[in-house]
Design a protein around this motif. Structure first.
Motif, PDB file in Angstrom:
ATOM      1  N   SER B  53       0.815  -1.210   0.000  1.00 60.13           N
ATOM      2  CA  SER B  53       0.000   0.000   0.000  1.00 60.13           C
ATOM      3  C   SER B  53       0.850   1.262   0.000  1.00 60.13           C
ATOM      4  O   SER B  53       0.335   2.345  -0.211  1.00 60.13           O
ATOM      5  N   PHE B  54       2.181   1.108   0.187  1.00 60.09           N
ATOM      6  CA  PHE B  54       3.013   2.309   0.129  1.00 60.09           C
ATOM      7  C   PHE B  54       3.094   2.845  -1.299  1.00 60.09           C
ATOM      8  O   PHE B  54       3.497   3.969  -1.521  1.00 60.09           O
ATOM      9  N   ARG B  55       2.713   1.992  -2.283  1.00 58.69           N
ATOM     10  CA  ARG B  55       2.952   2.362  -3.678  1.00 58.69           C
ATOM     11  C   ARG B  55       2.169   3.597  -4.120  1.00 58.69           C
ATOM     12  O   ARG B  55       2.507   4.204  -5.133  1.00 58.69           O
ATOM     13  N   ILE B  56       1.166   3.944  -3.367  1.00 62.73           N
ATOM     14  CA  ILE B  56       0.406   5.152  -3.719  1.00 62.73           C
ATOM     15  C   ILE B  56       1.287   6.391  -3.588  1.00 62.73           C
ATOM     16  O   ILE B  56       0.970   7.461  -4.105  1.00 62.73           O
ATOM     17  N   ILE B  57       2.437   6.215  -2.950  1.00 60.07           N
ATOM     18  CA  ILE B  57       3.383   7.328  -2.816  1.00 60.07           C
ATOM     19  C   ILE B  57       3.738   7.898  -4.185  1.00 60.07           C
ATOM     20  O   ILE B  57       3.974   9.100  -4.322  1.00 60.07           O
ATOM     21  N   TYR B  58       3.768   7.054  -5.207  1.00 59.65           N
ATOM     22  CA  TYR B  58       4.197   7.520  -6.531  1.00 59.65           C
ATOM     23  C   TYR B  58       3.185   8.457  -7.163  1.00 59.65           C
ATOM     24  O   TYR B  58       3.485   9.144  -8.112  1.00 59.65           O
ATOM     25  N   LEU B  59       1.994   8.470  -6.638  1.00 58.17           N
ATOM     26  CA  LEU B  59       0.993   9.437  -7.094  1.00 58.17           C
ATOM     27  C   LEU B  59       0.864  10.573  -6.074  1.00 58.17           C
ATOM     28  O   LEU B  59       0.789  11.737  -6.435  1.00 58.17           O
ATOM     29  N   HIS B  60       0.878  10.182  -4.808  1.00 58.08           N
ATOM     30  CA  HIS B  60       0.565  11.134  -3.740  1.00 58.08           C
ATOM     31  C   HIS B  60       1.659  12.184  -3.586  1.00 58.08           C
ATOM     32  O   HIS B  60       1.381  13.387  -3.573  1.00 58.08           O
ATOM     33  N   VAL B  61       2.906  11.736  -3.485  1.00 60.20           N
ATOM     34  CA  VAL B  61       3.984  12.682  -3.191  1.00 60.20           C
ATOM     35  C   VAL B  61       4.234  13.657  -4.349  1.00 60.20           C
ATOM     36  O   VAL B  61       4.319  14.866  -4.122  1.00 60.20           O
ATOM     37  N   PRO B  62       4.317  13.155  -5.610  1.00 54.43           N
ATOM     38  CA  PRO B  62       4.472  14.141  -6.690  1.00 54.43           C
ATOM     39  C   PRO B  62       3.319  15.138  -6.739  1.00 54.43           C
ATOM     40  O   PRO B  62       3.545  16.330  -6.954  1.00 54.43           O
ATOM     41  N   ALA B  63       2.101  14.673  -6.491  1.00 48.01           N
ATOM     42  CA  ALA B  63       0.963  15.599  -6.522  1.00 48.01           C
ATOM     43  C   ALA B  63       1.092  16.643  -5.422  1.00 48.01           C
ATOM     44  O   ALA B  63       0.837  17.836  -5.638  1.00 48.01           O
ATOM     45  N   ALA B  64       1.529  16.215  -4.250  1.00 46.14           N
ATOM     46  CA  ALA B  64       1.681  17.167  -3.146  1.00 46.14           C
ATOM     47  C   ALA B  64       2.792  18.164  -3.446  1.00 46.14           C
ATOM     48  O   ALA B  64       2.654  19.362  -3.171  1.00 46.14           O
ATOM     49  N   TRP B  65       3.900  17.673  -4.030  1.00 46.52           N
ATOM     50  CA  TRP B  65       4.962  18.603  -4.414  1.00 46.52           C
ATOM     51  C   TRP B  65       4.449  19.615  -5.424  1.00 46.52           C
ATOM     52  O   TRP B  65       4.718  20.810  -5.311  1.00 46.52           O
ATOM     53  N   MET B  66       3.706  19.106  -6.408  1.00 50.80           N
ATOM     54  CA  MET B  66       3.217  20.000  -7.455  1.00 50.80           C
ATOM     55  C   MET B  66       2.278  21.051  -6.883  1.00 50.80           C
ATOM     56  O   MET B  66       2.253  22.184  -7.344  1.00 50.80           O
ATOM     57  N   SER B  67       1.482  20.659  -5.871  1.00 51.33           N
ATOM     58  CA  SER B  67       0.518  21.618  -5.342  1.00 51.33           C
ATOM     59  C   SER B  67       1.239  22.846  -4.797  1.00 51.33           C
ATOM     60  O   SER B  67       0.786  23.970  -4.979  1.00 51.33           O
ATOM     61  N   LEU B  68       2.396  22.616  -4.149  1.00 47.06           N
ATOM     62  CA  LEU B  68       3.157  23.761  -3.635  1.00 47.06           C
ATOM     63  C   LEU B  68       3.904  24.472  -4.751  1.00 47.06           C
ATOM     64  O   LEU B  68       3.940  25.698  -4.819  1.00 47.06           O
ATOM     65  N   PHE B  69       4.516  23.644  -5.632  1.00 43.60           N
ATOM     66  CA  PHE B  69       5.320  24.218  -6.706  1.00 43.60           C
ATOM     67  C   PHE B  69       4.470  25.140  -7.573  1.00 43.60           C
ATOM     68  O   PHE B  69       4.879  26.256  -7.917  1.00 43.60           O
ATOM     69  N   ILE B  70       3.257  24.691  -7.911  1.00 48.52           N
ATOM     70  CA  ILE B  70       2.417  25.497  -8.796  1.00 48.52           C
ATOM     71  C   ILE B  70       2.000  26.780  -8.102  1.00 48.52           C
ATOM     72  O   ILE B  70       1.917  27.833  -8.723  1.00 48.52           O
ATOM     73  N   TYR B  71       1.776  26.709  -6.781  1.00 48.64           N
ATOM     74  CA  TYR B  71       1.423  27.965  -6.101  1.00 48.64           C
ATOM     75  C   TYR B  71       2.573  28.958  -6.210  1.00 48.64           C
ATOM     76  O   TYR B  71       2.347  30.154  -6.445  1.00 48.64           O
TER      77      TYR B  71
END
Lengths: 222, 248
Positions: B53-71
């Motif tokens: 279940s850790f594999r969702i990290i490959y979607l979750h973490v990049p999305a979270a990074w992008m949320s800050l980066f895009i701001y």
């Protein structure tokens, strides 16, 4: 410069005094919102004691935001805001004086009423002093930060809901530190840390918010 | 170099150049995301604690990074638009907001799905979740403000002020929320000494993150292109373009 600041302050206070009946509205709102919570949650002193800091702070925050909505409205509509921007004095200073006048008119009565509500919600007496202190440090931050949002939405016809969306996320740090400090004080824990944070936020917003507010007003004036 | 940048700032040239770049960027994004997801979802070993279940990290973490980066991108370009009055920078900010909000939403949803098996609950009032939620509100406020102001020039400037105020506030919100309550696991990748992840898990994550980033650039260019067309619809070059395309 100081003269302009004081004149502005005097003018706003005088205007508020001439509309005395409107002065009571934020205060009544504050009292009524706090009264709703025991009715909705139940009159048990144990529960009320726990939620008291949060309830009082949320009510104060909403009252401050809703009353702030009209702080530039009349001046915007009758054109005196434009004249203020044409005057040789820095607009941020005049804006600051308007915000301070608003704080004196709405937040100070709120602070006088807060201890009474704290007693109604069974907040322990140790918490009441800290509650007043957090209100003293926190409500100016609310007025200063909220003024930016008000300045951005003053030209819009229905800005009220939008104002809440813009401003409430920015209010979160104040809410966390203030309510947390009151809760800690009620438990007899030291509160100097959160109070220091509130003070820091006050200094930061006192220096930066008037600049942002005057920039936003300039945009709203077009 | 400077000449190129100056030309890029003119809507007409931007429209043409961005049109050429988009397919390449899209292709690169698809390849990188595919590589990252293959490496992460298929090849990487299962976590010794969290299992598969850790594999969702490959979607979750990049999305979270992008949320800050895009701001940050949004606020920076909004500030550039406010200070130097570059129309294209305003459009970048406007176009970035919905994409950023979507990534923030994605990070929240995937985090919630990850939280269910790990913490036994869909949502906890944890510091990082809460600050991500507040970030979503900041995005929505920005979009709401821009939508409410009819004059496009004023909408861009008002949004810029709001975005800059938001940037000053994001660290304050983040740390105050962190101080308030935390349950989330600490950062695994951006530690100064050595990432706490095995290299076979880390590489796909970085690939996916790079893919997300390029995907963002491709979509933002697409959005800015259509905004350019909308804004310049009365200018000569757009009419000529439409005539060439056979649109009446």
């Amino acid at each position: 410069m100081l003269n302009a600041f004081l004149t502005m302050l005097q003018r706003d206070l005088l205007l508020a005094y001439r509309h005395r009946s409107e002065l009571a509205n934020p205060l009544l709102f504050f009292v009524i919102v706090v009264t709703l919570f025991p009715l909705a949650i139940g009159p048990e002193p144990g529960i009320l004691k726990n939620i008291a800091p949060g309830v009082i702070w949320v009510a104060a925050l909403l009252a401050s935001m809703l009353s702030l909505e009209s702080v530039f409205r009349t001046d915007f509509n009758d054109g005196s805001l434009e004249l203020m921007f044409l005057s040789p004095h820095p607009p941020s200073l005049l804006v600051l004086s308007k915000i301070i006048a608003h704080w004196l008119i709405t937040a100070v009565p709120l602070m006088l009423m807060a201890p009474l509500l704290a007693v109604l919600l069974h907040l322990p007496t140790e918490g009441i002093g800290v509650l007043l202190l957090t209100l003293l440090l926190g409500t100016p931050v609310l007025s200063l930060v909220g003024a930016i949002g008000v300045a951005l939405t003053v030209g819009l016809r229905r800005g009220g809901m939008l104002l809440a969306l813009l401003v409430l996320p920015l209010y979160v740090p104040v809410l966390i530190f203030a309510a947390g400090a009151v809760r800690d004080a009620a438990l007899g824990l030291p509160v100097i840390g959160p109070l220091a944070f509130l003070g820091a936020m006050l200094v930061l917003s006192l220096t930066l918010a008037p600049l942002a507010t005057s920039a936003a007003l300039r945009i709203s004036l077009g | 170099m400077w000449k190129f940048i100056h030309r890029l700032a003119s809507p007409k040239h931007f429209y043409r150049i961005a049109g050429k770049w988009i397919p390449w960027l899209m292709a690169a994004a698809v390849i990188l995301i595919a590589l990252g997801f293959y490496g992460g979802l298929v090849k990487a070993p299962a976590d010794y604690q969290q299992g598969d279940s850790f594999r969702i990290i490959y979607l979750h973490v990049p999305a979270a990074w992008m949320s800050l980066f895009i701001y940050m991108v949004m606020a920076t370009s909004a500030a550039i638009g406010l200070i130097w009055k570059i129309k294209l920078a305003d459009l970048f900010a406007t176009a970035s907001a919905p994409i950023g909000a979507s990534f923030t939403f994605l990070a929240l949803v995937t985090g919630s799905i990850w939280g269910k098996p790990m913490w036994g609950t869909w949502w906890v009032w944890d510091a990082r979740l809460t600050s991500e939620l507040l970030l979503l509100f900041l995005y929505l406020g920005f979009m709401g403000l821009q939508a409410a102001i009819e004059d496009r020039r004023n909408a861009a400037r008002a949004g810029a002020v709001l975005a800059i105020v938001g940037v000053v506030n994001i660290p304050i919100i983040h740390y105050s929320v962190e101080w308030w309550n935390t349950l989330h696991q600490g950062p695994t990748v951006t530690r100064m000494d050595k990432p706490a992840m095995h290299i076979s898990m880390l590489i796909p994550l970085l690939q996916a993150a790079a893919g997300f980033q390029i995907y963002y650039f491709a979509t933002v260019l697409m959005r800015v292109r259509s905004l350019v067309l909308q804004q310049e619809r009365r200018s000569g070059w757009v009419r000529e373009l439409l005539r060439e395309e056979g649109v009446r």
